[in-house]
Design an enzyme around this catalytic site. Sequence first.
Site: not given
Length: 478
Positions: A86-87, A216, A284-285
């Site tokens: 997905w990056d 995640e 996480k993000q």
Amino acid sequence: DPHSTALATVVSASNRTLPDLLSSHYAEWEEIWSKSVTVESELYSNISRSVNASYYALYSSLRSDWPYSLSPGGIATNGYNGHTFWDCETWMFPSLLVQHRTLAESLLRYRQLRTSAAMDVAASYGYKGTMYPWESGLTGENVTPDWAQTGDFELHLEGDIALAVRQLLDTASQKDDKLEEEYYPLLKGIAEFWISKAEEGSDGMFDIFNVIPPDEDAGIVNNSVYTNAVAAESIFIAAKIAAAIGESFPAEYVDVAHHLRILLDNSSRRHLEYEGYEWEMEIKQADVTLLQYPLGWDMDDDIALNDLNYYQGVTKEGSVAMANSAYAILRCRHGQTEEAMQLYFDQLEWITLPFYVWHETPTGGNPNFITGAGGMMQHVVYGFGGVQIGEKQLCFQPSLPAAITSVRFGTATYKGIDMEVEERQSSIRIAYLSSDGSVTKLSVVSDSGEHPIDVGQLKAGDLIYEGSSSRVCIAPIG
């Protein structure tokens, strides 16, 4: 045959003189840099250096005529086995779209050419439509390692791809009249996938169970708010393109999209990251805040700011650099430019001197981490530069902190029109460069009102807009 092509290229180059090779090399790079985004700061030279190095990391792994996408480590490393995640669609593609459209489209063309493989992956899991694998390689087959749960459950990728296609089509020239038809099978397949994944609850709402969200660390959860929202948007995009090209699209799909469960805590006026998320849990993000950017999910202003303040506050320090990018763009859009500047400086911890090479974490991890580079460039383009891509218009709403003198787009391409854009602390200047002729008239809207532009009368260098407006939007007429 990539091997034969590479060999033939080397043989051809060996027959040329060194001055000739260097001259063509310099010319190619000059063409790339002339279109790029540059940032001027009289206070901090590392700002422009980090921008240039980040773009170089992306450019050096790309060719517009070689649609093989990008991995988080680019071609300089074998990080993540050279696979595509997905990056690419979420962090790299948008950073290129406005100023290097052909390079950006090559990334999505990779997905479009592997729609058949994605159909096979979906069928292997018992789903309909297309399921692009979490880790994809040359063929588009699922190459996620068996030990990685992400391959089975991190499904928001499907929506991330559809969202990138929306951005591509929203900015496309009218002369790219086959583009919608070419990408429709991809969009329809993703919509069919979500319909086969969603389950109707007793209350008439639809749930998506057993997914890993962008955060995640949460593991496998139900009703990830970002996953559900991007799934709904995927279906809306497919329905819109079907109507545009005269294809039938099931109305019941759109009904499901309208009834996918979006978790909102009414007492705190914040979205819940997923079913069962407990307040103050570290993440996480960026996850919930992706609803605002890049998704553009409709919500009240207070909810948007509450989500940003809360989830930025519980994000794990030193995790992934893209979190700072996502939060910074939203800080800019909420008028908090100095907070966005601090987040930019924080990202420099992920960059190693003297060559400004990105790493996955501040303490190491995969080198040449171009996912982080893409995030930083979005910070510049969509944050400080204030680019906003709409369905029918392109807007510039710069948000420059005191440390930045100007942001300049060597080329900004929209609907087949190339423009040069310079944003300074108190002004915006947009100059015409060229056009493919598909748009004959433009509407330019600024703080002082609306005025039409006859594109056919413009010469290179003519002004489309110059003034002190806080926001300028450009839209084709007719």
